[in-house]
Design an enzyme around this catalytic site. Structure first.
Site, PDB file in Angstrom:
ATOM      1  CG  ASN A  66     -42.930  13.157 -19.427  1.00  0.00           C
ATOM      2  OD1 ASN A  66     -43.841  12.644 -18.949  1.00  0.00           O
ATOM      3  ND2 ASN A  66     -41.566  14.071 -19.311  1.00  0.00           N
ATOM      4  CG  HIS A  71     -47.811  13.459 -15.508  1.00  0.00           C
ATOM      5  ND1 HIS A  71     -47.927  12.858 -14.971  1.00  0.00           N
ATOM      6  CD2 HIS A  71     -47.380  14.534 -15.915  1.00  0.00           C
ATOM      7  CE1 HIS A  71     -46.848  14.199 -14.032  1.00  0.00           C
ATOM      8  NE2 HIS A  71     -46.382  14.647 -14.636  1.00  0.00           N
ATOM      9  CG  HIS A 108     -38.026  10.424 -14.405  1.00  0.00           C
ATOM     10  ND1 HIS A 108     -38.624  11.503 -13.382  1.00  0.00           N
ATOM     11  CD2 HIS A 108     -37.439  10.145 -14.181  1.00  0.00           C
ATOM     12  CE1 HIS A 108     -37.442  12.178 -13.009  1.00  0.00           C
ATOM     13  NE2 HIS A 108     -36.702  11.042 -12.622  1.00  0.00           N
ATOM     14  NE  ARG A 139     -40.138  10.718  -9.132  1.00  0.00           N
ATOM     15  CZ  ARG A 139     -40.086  11.442  -9.054  1.00  0.00           C
ATOM     16  NH1 ARG A 139     -40.019  12.663 -10.089  1.00  0.00           N
ATOM     17  NH2 ARG A 139     -39.270  11.820  -7.678  1.00  0.00           N
ATOM     18  NE  ARG A 194     -43.128   9.667  -7.274  1.00  0.00           N
ATOM     19  CZ  ARG A 194     -42.781  10.691  -6.843  1.00  0.00           C
ATOM     20  NH1 ARG A 194     -43.188  11.787  -7.612  1.00  0.00           N
ATOM     21  NH2 ARG A 194     -42.515  10.770  -6.199  1.00  0.00           N
ATOM     22  CD  GLU A 216     -37.425  13.639 -18.123  1.00  0.00           C
ATOM     23  OE1 GLU A 216     -38.147  13.445 -16.813  1.00  0.00           O
ATOM     24  OE2 GLU A 216     -37.618  14.665 -18.325  1.00  0.00           O
ATOM     25  CB  THR A 263     -37.597  16.906 -11.770  1.00  0.00           C
ATOM     26  OG1 THR A 263     -38.075  15.868 -12.006  1.00  0.00           O
ATOM     27  CG2 THR A 263     -36.585  16.693 -11.675  1.00  0.00           C
ATOM     28  CD  GLU A 293     -34.861  18.528 -20.399  1.00  0.00           C
ATOM     29  OE1 GLU A 293     -34.257  17.892 -20.740  1.00  0.00           O
ATOM     30  OE2 GLU A 293     -36.086  18.950 -19.602  1.00  0.00           O
ATOM     31  CG  HIS A 334     -39.938  21.299 -14.688  1.00  0.00           C
ATOM     32  ND1 HIS A 334     -39.652  19.949 -14.521  1.00  0.00           N
ATOM     33  CD2 HIS A 334     -40.299  21.574 -13.406  1.00  0.00           C
ATOM     34  CE1 HIS A 334     -40.857  18.967 -13.630  1.00  0.00           C
ATOM     35  NE2 HIS A 334     -40.730  20.410 -13.044  1.00  0.00           N
ATOM     36  N   GLY A 335     -42.106  22.897 -16.702  1.00  0.00           N
ATOM     37  CA  GLY A 335     -43.039  23.517 -16.082  1.00  0.00           C
ATOM     38  C   GLY A 335     -44.554  24.795 -17.756  1.00  0.00           C
ATOM     39  N   GLY A 355     -44.252  18.052 -21.130  1.00  0.00           N
ATOM     40  CA  GLY A 355     -44.997  16.744 -20.335  1.00  0.00           C
ATOM     41  C   GLY A 355     -46.919  17.204 -19.647  1.00  0.00           C
TER      42      GLY A 355
HETATM   43  N1  PXP Z   1     -37.926  17.385 -18.945  1.00  0.00           N
HETATM   44  C1  PXP Z   1     -37.606  17.279 -17.476  1.00  0.00           C
HETATM   45  C2  PXP Z   1     -36.271  16.775 -16.911  1.00  0.00           C
HETATM   46  C3  PXP Z   1     -38.224  16.223 -16.292  1.00  0.00           C
HETATM   47  O1  PXP Z   1     -37.764  16.566 -15.208  1.00  0.00           O
HETATM   48  C4  PXP Z   1     -39.681  16.610 -16.527  1.00  0.00           C
HETATM   49  C5  PXP Z   1     -40.985  15.931 -15.893  1.00  0.00           C
HETATM   50  O2  PXP Z   1     -40.812  15.072 -15.163  1.00  0.00           O
HETATM   51  C6  PXP Z   1     -39.994  17.519 -17.657  1.00  0.00           C
HETATM   52  C7  PXP Z   1     -38.921  17.913 -18.768  1.00  0.00           C
HETATM   53  C8  PXP Z   1     -41.010  17.828 -18.013  1.00  0.00           C
HETATM   54  O3  PXP Z   1     -42.148  18.173 -17.549  1.00  0.00           O
HETATM   55  P1  PXP Z   1     -43.576  19.074 -17.360  1.00  0.00           P
HETATM   56  O4  PXP Z   1     -44.481  17.790 -17.310  1.00  0.00           O
HETATM   57  O5  PXP Z   1     -43.465  20.635 -16.344  1.00  0.00           O
HETATM   58  O6  PXP Z   1     -43.189  19.317 -18.916  1.00  0.00           O
END
Ligand code: PXP
Length: 237
Positions: free
Chosen positions: A7, A10, A43, A45, A49, A70, A101, A151, A191-192, A213
């Site tokens: 991802n 950033h 993503h 958005r 942003r 996304e 998210t 997911e 995520h995370g 990401g």
């Molecule tokens: N999956 C989804 C659905 C997300 O919304 C995000 C954050 O945009 C990620 C994965 C990646 O998360 P992270 O940036 O915390 O690795």
């Protein structure tokens, strides 16, 4: 072994800090692919942003692996996806005030509205993944919606404050994965996830793709800083 979707949101966050042109997520995607990324995730958005529509349109032309878009489950976003045609779409909940998210999509609560969006996208040959918590009711509703993938939201696992809680959250994800597969859903997670907590999630049976990401871009900033400073220093001389 699951595939890695990188991802690159950033990279765009840094660019948008100056509303300029660098760093370009399109260049970042190419570097990630050269390093072995199996897919590129962005993503778009509603508040734009970080990732811009321009980025997604160019990435559609340049990404050599697969492009996962996304987005919020809204008519405006569906229109963009139908036009750009990413390799798959991940539907996520979106709140303007959130930092990132928060939590999974309420597939149960969204009912027919979501089913219609899944249908619209998949009729156009864009497989849909639903970003959800590993909850049996959400999984059942996801399967009923016709979406090809879920997911699993790994945020609670990533935010666990000790080993016991982390283990408990991993169990929830593993159980969720099992239910997803039994329902005929394909399985992603994200995520995370970080360099310290990812390998256990990668081992969940049936896991196909992890979308990561923030941790990768954070590390890139630090491991790349030494070279960046040396190169600027050399220019001064
Ligand atoms: N999956 C989804 C659905 C997300 O919304 C995000 C954050 O945009 C990620 C994965 C990646 O998360 P992270 O940036 O915390 O690795």
């Amino acid at each position: 072994m699951p595939t890695l979707g990188v991802n690159i949101d950033h990279i765009a966050t840094i660019r948008q800090a100056r509303r300029g042109v660098e760093p370009d997520p399109v260049a970042a995607a190419a570097i990630a692919e050269l390093a072995g990324a199996d897919g590129i995730t962005v993503h778009l958005r509603e508040d734009r942003r970080h990732i811009q529509e321009r980025d997604v349109r160019i990435l559609r032309q340049t990404v050599r692996t697969h492009l996962n878009l996304e987005m919020a489950a809204t008519p405006d976003m569906v229109k963009i996806a139908l036009d750009i045609k990413p390799d798959y779409v991940t539907l996520v909940p979106e709140k303007r005030e959130e930092i990132t998210t928060e939590g999974g999509l309420d597939v149960v609560g969204m009912g027919d509205r979501l089913v219609e969006i899944v249908h619209q996208l998949q009729s156009a040959a864009i497989p849909v993944s639903l970003f959800i918590d590993a909850d049996a009711n959400q999984l059942k509703a996801s399967a009923k919606s016709g979406a090809k993938f879920v997911e699993l939201h790994t945020g609670n696992y990533a935010n666990a404050i000790d080993e016991a809680q982390q283990h408990q959250e991993l169990e929830i994800l593993t159980k969720g994965g099992k239910v997803a597969i039994a329902l005929g859903l394909r399985l992603n997670a994200g995520h995370g996830l970080t360099y310290w907590n990812t390998s256990a999630v990668a081992q969940i049976p049936g896991m196909e793709e992890l979308n990561i990401g923030h941790s990768i871009i954070s590390r890139a900033a630090l491991v790349g800083l030494d070279r960046a400073v040396r190169e600027m220093k050399a220019l001064l001389g």
